[in-house]
Design a protein around this motif. Sequence first.
Motif, PDB file in Angstrom:
ATOM      1  N   GLN A  71      36.530 -43.540 -30.796  1.00  0.00           N
ATOM      2  CA  GLN A  71      36.806 -42.558 -29.280  1.00  0.00           C
ATOM      3  C   GLN A  71      35.442 -42.270 -29.015  1.00  0.00           C
ATOM      4  OE1 GLN A  71      39.868 -39.557 -30.238  1.00  0.00           O
ATOM      5  NE2 GLN A  71      40.636 -40.320 -28.380  1.00  0.00           N
ATOM      6  N   ASN A 148      38.418 -42.188 -23.461  1.00  0.00           N
ATOM      7  CA  ASN A 148      39.581 -41.390 -24.182  1.00  0.00           C
ATOM      8  C   ASN A 148      39.021 -40.215 -25.029  1.00  0.00           C
ATOM      9  OD1 ASN A 148      41.975 -40.449 -25.120  1.00  0.00           O
ATOM     10  ND2 ASN A 148      42.399 -42.449 -26.299  1.00  0.00           N
ATOM     11  N   THR A 149      39.534 -38.978 -24.744  1.00  0.00           N
ATOM     12  CA  THR A 149      38.819 -37.976 -25.471  1.00  0.00           C
ATOM     13  C   THR A 149      40.182 -37.035 -26.199  1.00  0.00           C
ATOM     14  OG1 THR A 149      38.845 -36.602 -23.707  1.00  0.00           O
ATOM     15  CG2 THR A 149      36.814 -37.702 -24.315  1.00  0.00           C
ATOM     16  N   ASP A 150      41.403 -37.585 -26.212  1.00  0.00           N
ATOM     17  CA  ASP A 150      42.504 -36.760 -26.448  1.00  0.00           C
ATOM     18  C   ASP A 150      42.454 -36.431 -27.943  1.00  0.00           C
ATOM     19  OD1 ASP A 150      43.148 -39.284 -27.450  1.00  0.00           O
ATOM     20  OD2 ASP A 150      45.018 -39.254 -26.904  1.00  0.00           O
ATOM     21  N   GLN A 151      41.719 -36.978 -28.632  1.00  0.00           N
ATOM     22  CA  GLN A 151      41.890 -36.781 -30.220  1.00  0.00           C
ATOM     23  C   GLN A 151      40.333 -36.102 -30.671  1.00  0.00           C
ATOM     24  OE1 GLN A 151      44.463 -36.945 -32.489  1.00  0.00           O
ATOM     25  NE2 GLN A 151      45.500 -37.553 -30.373  1.00  0.00           N
ATOM     26  N   ALA A 154      37.259 -29.943 -28.143  1.00  0.00           N
ATOM     27  CA  ALA A 154      37.541 -29.669 -26.792  1.00  0.00           C
ATOM     28  C   ALA A 154      36.060 -30.002 -25.901  1.00  0.00           C
ATOM     29  CB  ALA A 154      37.710 -28.087 -26.603  1.00  0.00           C
ATOM     30  N   TYR A 156      34.114 -32.183 -25.841  1.00  0.00           N
ATOM     31  CA  TYR A 156      34.124 -33.627 -25.160  1.00  0.00           C
ATOM     32  C   TYR A 156      34.890 -33.775 -23.964  1.00  0.00           C
ATOM     33  CZ  TYR A 156      31.703 -35.200 -29.585  1.00  0.00           C
ATOM     34  OH  TYR A 156      30.834 -35.306 -30.709  1.00  0.00           O
ATOM     35  N   HIS A 157      35.903 -33.299 -23.798  1.00  0.00           N
ATOM     36  CA  HIS A 157      36.886 -33.581 -22.739  1.00  0.00           C
ATOM     37  C   HIS A 157      36.059 -33.249 -21.418  1.00  0.00           C
ATOM     38  CE1 HIS A 157      40.688 -32.641 -25.538  1.00  0.00           C
ATOM     39  NE2 HIS A 157      39.504 -33.243 -25.990  1.00  0.00           N
TER      40      HIS A 157
END
Length: 169
Positions: A71, A148-151, A154, A156-157
């Motif tokens: 990611q 994509n930072t969903d995994q 926080a 990183y979002h």
Amino acid sequence: MKISNSTAEDISEIFRLYESATAFQKTKYNLHWPKFETSLVETEVNEHRQWKITIDGKTACVWATTFDDPQIWEAKNADPSVYIHRIATNPEFKGQNMVAIIVDWAKEYARTNDKTYVRLDTVGQNEGLINHYTKMGFDFLGLFDLANTDQLPAHYHGNPVSLFEMQVV
């Protein structure tokens, strides 16, 4: 000085060092570490990916490693690499250049595991860390927006990351 894997008994100390590092980050930067999930560290400990430096029986520094970081590193994740995350130094050992010790260890760890690169990242354009990591021998690859930072944790979002790598010869 000894470098070894962290154990389940070290988890409370790891979180104490994370809290200390986060408090320091808050005095210097707008971005800082969130509170990490205990399960994240437990998994790293169980998989022998959480490390510590001990000096005179005290934990001087902790960090985590992985061989896979898609990611953050996206297409470059295909390169054989050791990725370093969440370096946190015990305030009692500040100024003793724990990062230099980790870098020397990581280069040998990479060679032992047939990896070509040692890599790390930091969220945002933290000039202090950029200068520090480049002085340690890392190439600063630039600032990148992650697809994509969903995994990811926080912090990183919605924030760009500074990427660093060092080729192991």
